[in-house]
Design a protein around this motif. Structure first.
Motif, mmCIF file in Angstrom:
data_model
loop_
_atom_site.group_PDB
_atom_site.id
_atom_site.type_symbol
_atom_site.label_atom_id
_atom_site.label_comp_id
_atom_site.label_asym_id
_atom_site.label_seq_id
_atom_site.Cartn_x
_atom_site.Cartn_y
_atom_site.Cartn_z
ATOM 1 N N ARG A 109 15.832 21.493 -0.936
ATOM 2 C CA ARG A 109 14.944 22.477 -0.292
ATOM 3 C C ARG A 109 13.699 21.787 0.279
ATOM 4 O O ARG A 109 13.157 22.221 1.288
ATOM 5 C CB ARG A 109 14.551 23.576 -1.276
ATOM 6 N N ALA A 110 13.275 20.731 -0.363
ATOM 7 C CA ALA A 110 12.085 19.994 0.089
ATOM 8 C C ALA A 110 12.411 18.963 1.173
ATOM 9 O O ALA A 110 11.511 18.514 1.893
ATOM 10 C CB ALA A 110 11.431 19.285 -1.096
ATOM 11 N N ARG A 111 13.657 18.613 1.300
ATOM 12 C CA ARG A 111 14.063 17.514 2.183
ATOM 13 C C ARG A 111 13.528 17.633 3.623
ATOM 14 O O ARG A 111 12.994 16.648 4.150
ATOM 15 C CB ARG A 111 15.587 17.366 2.178
ATOM 16 N N PRO A 112 13.623 18.795 4.287
ATOM 17 C CA PRO A 112 13.100 18.862 5.663
ATOM 18 C C PRO A 112 11.592 18.569 5.738
ATOM 19 O O PRO A 112 11.137 17.862 6.646
ATOM 20 C CB PRO A 112 13.399 20.301 6.100
ATOM 21 N N SER A 117 7.230 14.756 6.966
ATOM 22 C CA SER A 117 6.059 14.014 6.518
ATOM 23 C C SER A 117 6.234 12.513 6.736
ATOM 24 O O SER A 117 5.304 11.825 7.176
ATOM 25 C CB SER A 117 5.799 14.317 5.039
ATOM 26 N N ILE A 118 7.410 12.012 6.440
ATOM 27 C CA ILE A 118 7.690 10.586 6.624
ATOM 28 C C ILE A 118 7.622 10.223 8.109
ATOM 29 O O ILE A 118 7.008 9.218 8.484
ATOM 30 C CB ILE A 118 9.046 10.213 5.993
ATOM 31 N N VAL A 119 8.221 11.058 8.958
ATOM 32 C CA VAL A 119 8.185 10.809 10.402
ATOM 33 C C VAL A 119 6.743 10.834 10.905
ATOM 34 O O VAL A 119 6.321 9.963 11.675
ATOM 35 C CB VAL A 119 9.061 11.841 11.160
ATOM 36 N N GLU A 120 5.984 11.809 10.438
ATOM 37 C CA GLU A 120 4.585 11.967 10.860
ATOM 38 C C GLU A 120 3.713 10.776 10.449
ATOM 39 O O GLU A 120 2.694 10.497 11.069
ATOM 40 C CB GLU A 120 4.017 13.255 10.258
ATOM 41 N N SER A 121 4.111 10.055 9.423
ATOM 42 C CA SER A 121 3.323 8.917 8.942
ATOM 43 C C SER A 121 3.462 7.679 9.826
ATOM 44 O O SER A 121 2.782 6.680 9.587
ATOM 45 C CB SER A 121 3.716 8.568 7.503
ATOM 46 N N ASN A 122 4.342 7.734 10.799
ATOM 47 C CA ASN A 122 4.552 6.607 11.723
ATOM 48 C C ASN A 122 4.853 5.298 10.996
ATOM 49 O O ASN A 122 4.291 4.248 11.298
ATOM 50 C CB ASN A 122 3.346 6.425 12.645
ATOM 51 N N GLY A 123 5.725 5.371 10.009
ATOM 52 C CA GLY A 123 6.166 4.180 9.311
ATOM 53 C C GLY A 123 5.318 3.758 8.123
ATOM 54 O O GLY A 123 5.650 2.787 7.447
ATOM 55 N N LEU A 124 4.226 4.446 7.867
ATOM 56 C CA LEU A 124 3.385 4.080 6.729
ATOM 57 C C LEU A 124 4.007 4.490 5.400
ATOM 58 O O LEU A 124 3.753 3.877 4.377
ATOM 59 C CB LEU A 124 1.996 4.705 6.859
#
Length: 173
Positions: A109-112, A117-124
């Motif tokens: 349920r949290a996966r999307p 969030s990971i994509v938004e971090s731009n690799g950080l």
């Protein structure tokens, strides 16, 4: 007993977020123990923490300052011993995704939101549990700054909280 120690025993996720907040506080006060004593320690009511406890807390802050400097975390980053706890939760998460149907459902349920969030971090950030922790920390910072939080964002953060809560219970078992 220091609050950090208590949190670590009771809820590992809360402990990690607390330590992230502590790192921010130390940076905001420019690693100056005198500022931390004056603005934080001295403002704790006596009924909450006596003089001996305040002295212990000041020493704890001195230790955090020293370690942050030693690890060259003056501008960013997290203490190594805190990140070891994040890894502990991440490893448990991977294990539970395979072995625990309830956790797998919570995580899915949290996966999307985690992915976003990971994509938004731009690799950080590339670790799902780190993404959840950062999301909860971001919520606390936004609330402290009086920012409005959209309902969609709160729903995502609820998923993060559910993942972290489940892990924190399981890590104690």
């Amino acid at each position: 007993m220091l609050l950090a120690d208590k949190k670590k025993r009771q809820n590992l996720s809360e402990y990690i977020v607390y330590m992230y907040q502590t790192e921010m506080l130390v940076r905001n006060f420019e690693f100056d123990i005198q500022k931390i004593e004056n603005h934080v320690v001295k403002n704790i009511p006596e009924e909450s923490l006596n003089a001996e406890g305040k002295a212990e807390l000041t020493e704890w802050y001195k230790g955090i300052i020293a370690q942050m400097k030693e690890e060259e975390l003056e501008r960013e980053g997290h203490l190594s011993f805190v990140q070891e706890e994040v890894k502990r939760l991440s490893d448990l998460s991977l294990q539970l995704q395979v072995n625990d149907e309830n956790y797998r459902a919570i995580f899915n349920r949290a996966r999307p939101a985690i992915r976003a969030s990971i994509v938004e971090s731009n690799g950080l950030i590339n670790d799902p549990i780190q993404a959840c922790l950062n999301g909860i920390l971001g919520l606390l910072i936004a609330r402290m700054n009086g920012k409005e939080i959209l309902d969609d964002t709160l729903a995502q953060l609820d998923h993060f909280g559910n993942v972290l809560s489940y892990l924190s219970v399981k890590v104690k078992s």
